[in-house]
Design an enzyme around this catalytic site. Structure first.
Site, PDB file in Angstrom:
ATOM      1  N   LYS A 496       0.931  -1.097   0.029  1.00  0.00           N
ATOM      2  CA  LYS A 496      -0.059   0.070   0.098  1.00  0.00           C
ATOM      3  C   LYS A 496       0.963   1.241  -0.106  1.00  0.00           C
ATOM      4  O   LYS A 496       1.987   1.233   0.169  1.00  0.00           O
ATOM      5  CB  LYS A 496      -0.762  -0.193   1.262  1.00  0.00           C
ATOM      6  N   TYR A 721      14.549  32.139   2.697  1.00  0.00           N
ATOM      7  CA  TYR A 721      13.556  32.966   2.954  1.00  0.00           C
ATOM      8  C   TYR A 721      13.461  33.550   4.515  1.00  0.00           C
ATOM      9  O   TYR A 721      13.963  32.798   5.258  1.00  0.00           O
ATOM     10  CB  TYR A 721      12.092  32.109   2.958  1.00  0.00           C
TER      11      TYR A 721
HETATM   12  C1  LIG Z   1       0.025  -1.769   7.094  1.00  0.00           C
HETATM   13  C2  LIG Z   1      -0.544  -2.965   7.504  1.00  0.00           C
HETATM   14  C3  LIG Z   1       0.210  -3.999   7.859  1.00  0.00           C
HETATM   15  C4  LIG Z   1       1.689  -3.965   7.877  1.00  0.00           C
HETATM   16  O1  LIG Z   1       2.256  -3.221   8.958  1.00  0.00           O
HETATM   17  P1  LIG Z   1       3.747  -3.223   9.229  1.00  0.00           P
HETATM   18  O2  LIG Z   1       3.877  -2.731  10.470  1.00  0.00           O
HETATM   19  O3  LIG Z   1       4.414  -2.257   8.218  1.00  0.00           O
HETATM   20  O4  LIG Z   1       4.562  -4.723   8.972  1.00  0.00           O
HETATM   21  C5  LIG Z   1      -0.164  -5.239   8.381  1.00  0.00           C
HETATM   22  N1  LIG Z   1      -1.734  -5.361   8.299  1.00  0.00           N
HETATM   23  C6  LIG Z   1      -2.305  -4.391   8.068  1.00  0.00           C
HETATM   24  C7  LIG Z   1      -3.879  -4.429   8.132  1.00  0.00           C
HETATM   25  C8  LIG Z   1      -2.093  -3.022   7.647  1.00  0.00           C
HETATM   26  O5  LIG Z   1      -2.736  -1.985   7.383  1.00  0.00           O
END
Ligand SMILES: *Cc1c(COP(=O)(O)O)cnc(C)c1O
Length: 826
Positions: A496, A721
């Site tokens: 993701k 700036y």
């Molecule tokens: C993002 C996510 C993960 C992965 O988590 P990490 O801490 O990056 O390993 C696992 N399960 C769900 C539902 C997530 O949204």
């Protein structure tokens, strides 16, 4: 060269089943790399995680008929007619034994190279220095492992006049096996390097292990100025020829008298065997290159290369590109750039890489290749083999550059589209060049053809700021987590947020190639992008929108279902499309209180609704830990697990099909191995950060930019700036083309954070602008155009997240889309 299957069986001491006569030319250990099934012998290797045995049906259907196994499949003669099975006690040992027997057939000098650094460079330079008049067979790329070495040695053939092989070890006892396979006549120790100097004892042990390679050699080459190496070698009581080099000891076989660096070259003056003084010049100025050139020089001189010839060849040395790079090109093209020495074996590896990366329909695979030199084969046979290989590996369009290819153009008659040019220049001014469009292009050219110029024209003009992503490191991290899991546990890789900033498409291709069970993205559109780029793995959509259901069905994207509202809407949409049995993933809320069904109060109603429809079926049920990264939350995690365990068991009990249960994320895999259940979900760890310790595993991404301009700013002036950056002492300030619009957090400004220039810390001065930032490089040896590391290999992203009081996830996912991603593989 080939061996009859009968001969192979005898050599490896196998029990042979089947009596089909065949000859074997190719050894295969990875089913994905199959190219010539009829002449291939597949070794079903066993590792903790994987068993080559499982790939036999697939390989058989693709035409492979010869297998080395540890156990004969039941009914093998019915299932696999017309095939040969060789039964051995250990397949890896059989592979090594076959290579050992093959090696013993050759009575040519064979150079075995070990050491911590420079093995591949010395190997390639030896090839460059020797091959003008000798046929050199060498390990492709860095095939130096227990599997890579036998596959390399197998390449020795009747033409070979010198063999050069790398031996890499990671554990005790490994070198003995490699020595037996390589049987080096000359042993080379490149250097020990400065890493792990503090672990002196283990460094010594490692050195001794490496020196195992030298046992039966006639001569050894090593640096006399590395005390530890010298001390270890003394214990060997070595009786044959010692070829040492030193900058201090004039009695050394090769005494380095002077090293003189110019702007772009280094001249090395030396005395060989206490004879006359001589010198050579190399087109490099770094110390490692100087040392590698000296090691190479000794071996050449020992093999009879004249001092004068050496001096002529050294200036021609080419840098050894260790990386295969994937870049976005112009007009919808993707470029795979491999400027590693052009030869048949490395071409095969690069073609295999291209072929294994899926692509959406319609994009042609194109090979742009220059003449291959010094293969030892006659030109006609060589290019016939090249054409055959390219075709087998899925190339549809061929562009050849060089006189040799023009002469042998007939070999490429099978390609629908083929073009030949004498030079890169004539190609660039041709219609064929302008016609490149929507293709995946592998560029593979000897440096003297000027392929750099070609690549430069073909890639999208990139902003000087790039995120480099190391695909080998992704795989290494994947394997590290897999090693913590039971072999049968399935794995979801979370890609993701554009794979935590690394770019989901290329990461997905790599993960698919390594057979992960599921990929997970946040929204449907991300899944569609993957599908359009040829990803066929199972894909989970974590946050499906109500408006995207049709897309889910059309592209086979499996949604997470977390509420009755979404459940009902999804069922309705599926029924409308006449869909049945569409897989979904049920989320239970066990304490995060974000999304999910309540595992106690919702579960009966959930079962009820699922039972009264057949549009969707639960494929898995899961929950998410709130604090698996911290021991402080262990009690809460236990409570979450208990809730999940009960709720998910109840759901499973209501259905006869298997519903996969999963709760561990990256931290969970490490911290709660007993809670792996059927599947784990790997996120941050894949991207190189251990969420429990914030330590690095293998760094996968490096954010880099370059110095645009340098200026002296006197004390009292201000930078940027709002006159925030007051200069206290006369300073040198560099401007770099990265700003908050690229994802460089503004709070790093005003000396709160720093980047690295030439390995040294350079603080951000004044306010960070939208597209540019200013850094203090006072006292750092640098010039305009030099590279700057924002985070990566030498500056962990966690240093930035600590300064900013946030988590590494945020830094990684904030890198904007306009920062080009470049992917590479060693
Ligand atoms: C993002 C996510 C993960 C992965 O988590 P990490 O801490 O990056 O390993 C696992 N399960 C769900 C539902 C997530 O949204």
């Amino acid at each position: 060269m080939n061996y009859s299957i009968e001969k192979v069986a005898t050599l490896v001491g196998a029990c042979r089943y089947g009596n089909v006569e065949t000859n074997i030319s190719f050894l295969l250990t990875d089913s994905r790399s199959l190219c010539f099934p009829e002449e291939t012998l597949f070794f079903a290797l066993k590792s903790e995680r994987n068993d080559g045995y499982h790939y036999i049906p697939e390989l058989y259907s693709r035409g492979v008929r010869n297998f080395v196994v540890e156990a004969i499949p039941e009914n093998w003669d019915m299932l696999y007619p017309q095939s040969n099975f060789l039964e051995v006690s250990k397949t890896i040992e059989a592979l090594q034994r076959l290579a050992t027997c093959h090696r013993a057939e050759f009575h040519v000098p064979v150079i075995g190279i070990t050491g911590s650094n420079g093995k591949t460079v010395v190997k390639e330079w030896l090839y460059q220095l020797l091959s003008p008049n000798k046929v050199v067979t060498r390990s492709p790329r860095s095939y130096n492992s227990q599997i890579g070495v036998p596959l390399s040695v197998w390449l020795l053939n009747e033409q070979t006049e010198v063999g050069v092989f790398e031996a890499g070890i990671s554990e005790r006892g490994e070198m003995k096996a490699l020595r037996e396979i390589i049987q080096p006549t000359i042993g080379v120790f490149t250097s020990l390097g400065e890493a792990h100097q503090e672990n002196f004892a283990s460094l010594e042990e490692k050195c001794m292990e490496k020196l195992c390679l030298f046992r039966d050699t006639n001569a050894i080459v090593y640096p006399l100025d590395e005390e530890l190496v010298v001390r270890c070698i003394k214990t060997l009581n070595y009786k044959n020829t010692i070829l040492g080099w030193s900058k201090k000891d004039s009695n050394a076989t090769l005494f380095v008298k002077e090293i003189k660096k110019a702007e772009l070259t280094t001249t090395i003056t030396y005395v060989w065997q206490q004879g006359k003084e001589a010198s050579y010049t190399i087109p490099f100025i770094d110390d490692a290159s100087v040392e590698n050139s000296i090691t190479s020089a000794i071996i050449c001189l020992h093999l009879g290369v004249e001092v004068k010839t050496l001096a002529e060849r050294m200036p021609q040395l080419e840098p050894v590109a260790m990386r295969l790079e994937v870049k976005e090109g112009q007009h919808g093209c993707t470029l795979i750039n491999d400027s590693y020495n052009s030869d048949f074996n490395s071409l095969d590896i690069a073609l295999d890489f291209m072929n294994r990366r899926p692509d959406h329909k319609g994009r042609k695979r194109t090979l742009i290749l220059s003449d291959i030199f010094q293969s030892g084969e006659d030109e006609k046979t060589l290019y016939q083999r090249v054409a055959f290989l390219a075709e087998k590996r899925g190339v549809e369009k061929f562009i050849g550059i060089g006189e040799g290819l023009i002469r042998q153009r007939k070999a490429f008659n099978k390609f629908g589209k083929k073009y030949f040019f004498a030079t890169v220049g004539s190609f660039i001014s041709s219609e064929a060049f302008r016609e490149l469009r929507d293709e995946v292009i592998l560029l593979k050219g000897a440096r003297q053809f000027g392929f750099d110029q070609l690549t430069e024209l073909l890639v999208n003009k990139v902003h000087e700021t790039v995120l480099e992503v190391n695909l080998n490191a992704v795989v290494a991290n994947l394997n590290w987590y897999r090693s913590l899991m039971k072999p049968e546990t399935k794995l979801v890789c979370m890609i993701k947020a554009d794979a935590y900033g690394a770019g989901s498409v290329e990461i997905a291709k790599t993960l698919q190639d390594h057979r992960v069970d599921y990929l997970a993205v946040a929204v449907a559109d991300e899944g569609v992008t993957l599908r359009k780029n040829g990803i066929t793995s199972n894909i989970m959509i974590m946050n499906p929108e109500m408006s995207s259901f049709k897309t889910l069905f059309d592209f086979d994207l499996e949604p997470e279902v977390y509420s009755f509202r979404i459940l009902d809407a999804l069922v309705k949409a599926a029924e409308k499309e006449g869909i049945t049995g569409f897989p979904v993933h049920i989320k239970l809320d066990t304490g995060m209180h974000r999304l999910g069904f309540d595992p106690i109060s919702d579960i009966d109603e959930l079962i009820n609704r699922l039972k009264h429809q057949n549009a969707i079926i639960p494929r898995s049920v899961f929950s998410h830990f709130v604090g698996s990264d911290s021991d402080g939350f262990d009690d809460f995690s236990a409570q979450q697990f208990a809730l999940f365990d009960a709720g998910s068991k109840k759901l499973q009990a209501a259905f006869s099909h298997k519903i996969l249960r999963h709760i561990d994320n990256s931290a969970g895999i490490e911290h709660f191995p007993s809670r792996q259940l059927d599947m784990c979900r790997l996120g941050l760890g894949l991207y190189g950060i251990n969420p429990r310790t914030n330590e690095r595993i293998n760094t996968i991404s490096t954010l880099k930019t370059t110095i645009l301009q340098l200026r002296n700013v006197p004390s009292g002036d201000t930078v940027g700036y709002s006159r925030k950056g007051t200069i206290q002492h006369d300073s040198v300030i560099a401007a770099i083309p990265i700003g908050y619009a690229d994802g460089l957090n503004r709070h790093l400004g005003n000396r709160h954070g720093y980047c690295l220039v030439g390995g040294q810390k350079a603080a951000y001065v004044g306010n960070i602008c939208m597209d540019v930032a200013m850094i203090d490089v006072t006292g750092i040896d640098c010039k305009e155009g030099d590279s700057v590391e924002i985070f990566g290999e030498h500056l962990p992203v966690t240093v930035l997240s600590d300064i900013l009081d946030t988590i590494p996830y945020e830094i990684l996912t904030n890198i904007s889309n306009r920062v080009k991603r470049i992917y590479f593989q060693d």
